[in-house]
Design an enzyme around this catalytic site. Structure first.
Site, PDB file in Angstrom:
ATOM      1  N   GLU A 174      -1.090  -5.438   8.727  1.00  0.00           N
ATOM      2  CA  GLU A 174      -0.254  -4.856   9.783  1.00  0.00           C
ATOM      3  C   GLU A 174      -0.854  -5.096  11.163  1.00  0.00           C
ATOM      4  O   GLU A 174      -2.079  -5.095  11.314  1.00  0.00           O
ATOM      5  CB  GLU A 174      -0.137  -3.338   9.557  1.00  0.00           C
ATOM      6  CG  GLU A 174       0.521  -2.960   8.245  1.00  0.00           C
ATOM      7  CD  GLU A 174       0.631  -1.445   8.042  1.00  0.00           C
ATOM      8  OE1 GLU A 174       0.285  -0.676   8.957  1.00  0.00           O
ATOM      9  OE2 GLU A 174       1.057  -1.056   6.938  1.00  0.00           O
ATOM     10  N   ASP A 203       0.842  -1.203   0.000  1.00  0.00           N
ATOM     11  CA  ASP A 203       0.000   0.000   0.000  1.00  0.00           C
ATOM     12  C   ASP A 203       0.878   1.254   0.000  1.00  0.00           C
ATOM     13  O   ASP A 203       0.371   2.374  -0.082  1.00  0.00           O
ATOM     14  CB  ASP A 203      -1.005  -0.012   1.158  1.00  0.00           C
ATOM     15  CG  ASP A 203      -0.343   0.062   2.526  1.00  0.00           C
ATOM     16  OD1 ASP A 203       0.891  -0.070   2.613  1.00  0.00           O
ATOM     17  OD2 ASP A 203      -1.086   0.249   3.521  1.00  0.00           O
ATOM     18  N   SER A 204       2.214   1.061   0.054  1.00  0.00           N
ATOM     19  CA  SER A 204       3.140   2.175  -0.166  1.00  0.00           C
ATOM     20  C   SER A 204       2.887   2.816  -1.523  1.00  0.00           C
ATOM     21  O   SER A 204       3.313   3.938  -1.777  1.00  0.00           O
ATOM     22  CB  SER A 204       4.591   1.679  -0.089  1.00  0.00           C
ATOM     23  OG  SER A 204       4.784   0.550  -0.919  1.00  0.00           O
ATOM     24  N   ASP A 227      -1.112  -6.268  -0.266  1.00  0.00           N
ATOM     25  CA  ASP A 227      -1.136  -5.586   1.031  1.00  0.00           C
ATOM     26  C   ASP A 227      -2.555  -5.112   1.327  1.00  0.00           C
ATOM     27  O   ASP A 227      -3.132  -4.343   0.541  1.00  0.00           O
ATOM     28  CB  ASP A 227      -0.195  -4.375   0.919  1.00  0.00           C
ATOM     29  CG  ASP A 227       0.447  -4.008   2.226  1.00  0.00           C
ATOM     30  OD1 ASP A 227       0.207  -4.700   3.222  1.00  0.00           O
ATOM     31  OD2 ASP A 227       1.205  -3.018   2.226  1.00  0.00           O
ATOM     32  N   LYS A 257      -0.923  -9.496   3.006  1.00  0.00           N
ATOM     33  CA  LYS A 257      -0.167  -9.007   4.172  1.00  0.00           C
ATOM     34  C   LYS A 257      -1.059  -8.039   4.932  1.00  0.00           C
ATOM     35  O   LYS A 257      -1.827  -7.292   4.316  1.00  0.00           O
ATOM     36  CB  LYS A 257       1.108  -8.290   3.721  1.00  0.00           C
ATOM     37  CG  LYS A 257       1.886  -7.663   4.883  1.00  0.00           C
ATOM     38  CD  LYS A 257       3.228  -7.118   4.452  1.00  0.00           C
ATOM     39  CE  LYS A 257       3.187  -5.701   3.935  1.00  0.00           C
ATOM     40  NZ  LYS A 257       2.625  -4.705   4.893  1.00  0.00           N
ATOM     41  N   GLU A 262       9.601  -4.125  10.384  1.00  0.00           N
ATOM     42  CA  GLU A 262       9.978  -2.826   9.811  1.00  0.00           C
ATOM     43  C   GLU A 262      10.533  -1.891  10.886  1.00  0.00           C
ATOM     44  O   GLU A 262       9.917  -1.706  11.944  1.00  0.00           O
ATOM     45  CB  GLU A 262       8.761  -2.182   9.121  1.00  0.00           C
ATOM     46  CG  GLU A 262       9.103  -0.826   8.513  1.00  0.00           C
ATOM     47  CD  GLU A 262       8.105  -0.299   7.501  1.00  0.00           C
ATOM     48  OE1 GLU A 262       7.148  -1.021   7.163  1.00  0.00           O
ATOM     49  OE2 GLU A 262       8.291   0.855   7.058  1.00  0.00           O
TER      50      GLU A 262
HETATM   51  O1  KIV Z   1       3.549  -1.100   1.686  1.00  0.00           O
HETATM   52  C1  KIV Z   1       4.711  -1.527   1.641  1.00  0.00           C
HETATM   53  O2  KIV Z   1       5.450  -1.328   0.663  1.00  0.00           O
HETATM   54  C2  KIV Z   1       5.200  -2.266   2.791  1.00  0.00           C
HETATM   55  C3  KIV Z   1       6.661  -2.553   2.843  1.00  0.00           C
HETATM   56  C4  KIV Z   1       7.371  -1.338   3.270  1.00  0.00           C
HETATM   57  C5  KIV Z   1       6.964  -3.714   3.717  1.00  0.00           C
HETATM   58  O3  KIV Z   1       4.441  -2.601   3.659  1.00  0.00           O
END
Ligand code: KIV
Length: 298
Positions: free
Chosen positions: A128, A57-58, A96, A126, A195
């Site tokens: 968090e 989600d970056s 994510d 993934k 992280e």
């Molecule tokens: O969103 C992302 O790119 C991430 C990585 C920094 C692990 O969660």
């Protein structure tokens, strides 16, 4: 309905699975992971042989230009996941889960995780958080969906954490993170991203859990590493975390290329003969005769 086309997996390289992750940890072979958000990058990452691509989600920050990852939606994530799935055939693809797609209820979490596999072409998801996410993780895993956890600096909690800052720097915080790692392992995660943690703590966690850890800003003692591809390529100019190693400066390269193009257009250097399609002379003369126009009208 899924719109992801299915290409055969390269006969030269086997598809990376969650089992591969586990075997790599057992053999002490480091796992490589990078983020990807589009088709050409996914193709390049896959051809380079990366073990796993995270549609992070970056993308909210490095592709969509938001201040943080909070505005990213399920639709944004699925759109980019599908593009990556069309380009990458061998890497393990991890989608994510965006903010508010798994926090409200366990049912929401399972439904949205399922969309990543059913409509996004991903192999795993993934999410968090620590102990507070154990129930959602257990339910997603029970639905047959592999889950990667994410501990330490969890960007979706940026306001709660008081900014993008390293975590686990006190003995109390470190003990809580170790407990969380055990809880995520028990809940069924196949791997955990660590992280922005002190390197000693990340290595300690790595040695004390059976599933692979993937570090970002967490030192060399993790089972694998992940970076945001735009940071690695120097494509994101706003800031660069200290833990990033920049392998190229594509922002500068883009700037130079765009300036050169503008100059070529202004000086009539582009398009040149080799970029130009011409009609055969007899066809052109016939066309002019048909239309009754002069050969070289002004
Ligand atoms: O969103 C992302 O790119 C991430 C990585 C920094 C692990 O969660």
């Amino acid at each position: 309905m899924s719109t992801v086309s299915v290409y055969p997996v390269s006969p030269l390289r086997k598809k990376v699975t969650t089992l591969t992750f586990r075997q790599k940890k057992q053999r002490g072979e480091p796992i490589s992971m990078l983020t990807g958000y589009d088709y050409p990058t996914a193709l390049a990452l896959d051809q380079a042989g990366v073990d796993s691509i995270l549609v992070g989600d970056s993308l909210g920050m490095v592709v969509l230009g938001y201040e943080n990852t909070l505005p990213v939606t399920m639709e944004d994530m699925l759109h980019h996941s599908r593009a990556v799935a069309r380009g990458a055939k061998n890497a393990l693809l991890v989608g994510d889960m965006p903010f508010m797609s798994y926090q409200v209820s366990v049912e929401d979490a399972v439904r949205n995780a399922g969309r990543f596999l059913q409509n996004g072409g991903m192999d795993a998801v993934k999410l968090e958080g620590g102990r507070e996410r154990a129930a959602a993780i257990r339910a997603i895993v029970e639905a047959g969906i592999p889950v990667m956890g994410h501990l330490g600096l969890t960007p979706q909690s940026v306001h709660q954490l008081g900014g993008f800052r390293a975590q686990g720097k006190t003995a109390v915080a470190a003990a809580r993170l170790l407990e969380d790692a055990h809880l995520l392992e028990q809940a069924g995660c196949f791997s955990i991203v660590l992280e922005s943690l002190p390197a000693q703590l990340a290595e300690y966690i790595t040695r004390h859990i059976s599933i692979p850890t993937i570090g970002i800003g967490a030192g060399a003692g993790c089972d694998g590493q992940v970076l945001v591809t735009h940071d690695l390529l120097g494509l994101f100019e706003r800031f660069s975390p200290r833990f990033v190693k920049q392998y190229a400066n594509l922002h500068d390269e883009m700037h130079k290329s765009f300036r050169a193009y503008i100059a070529d257009v202004q000086s009539l250097q582009f398009p040149a003969a080799e970029h130009t399609i011409m009609m055969e002379a007899d066809e052109w003369l016939e066309f002019l005769a048909q239309t009754g126009h002069e050969l070289n009208p002004v």
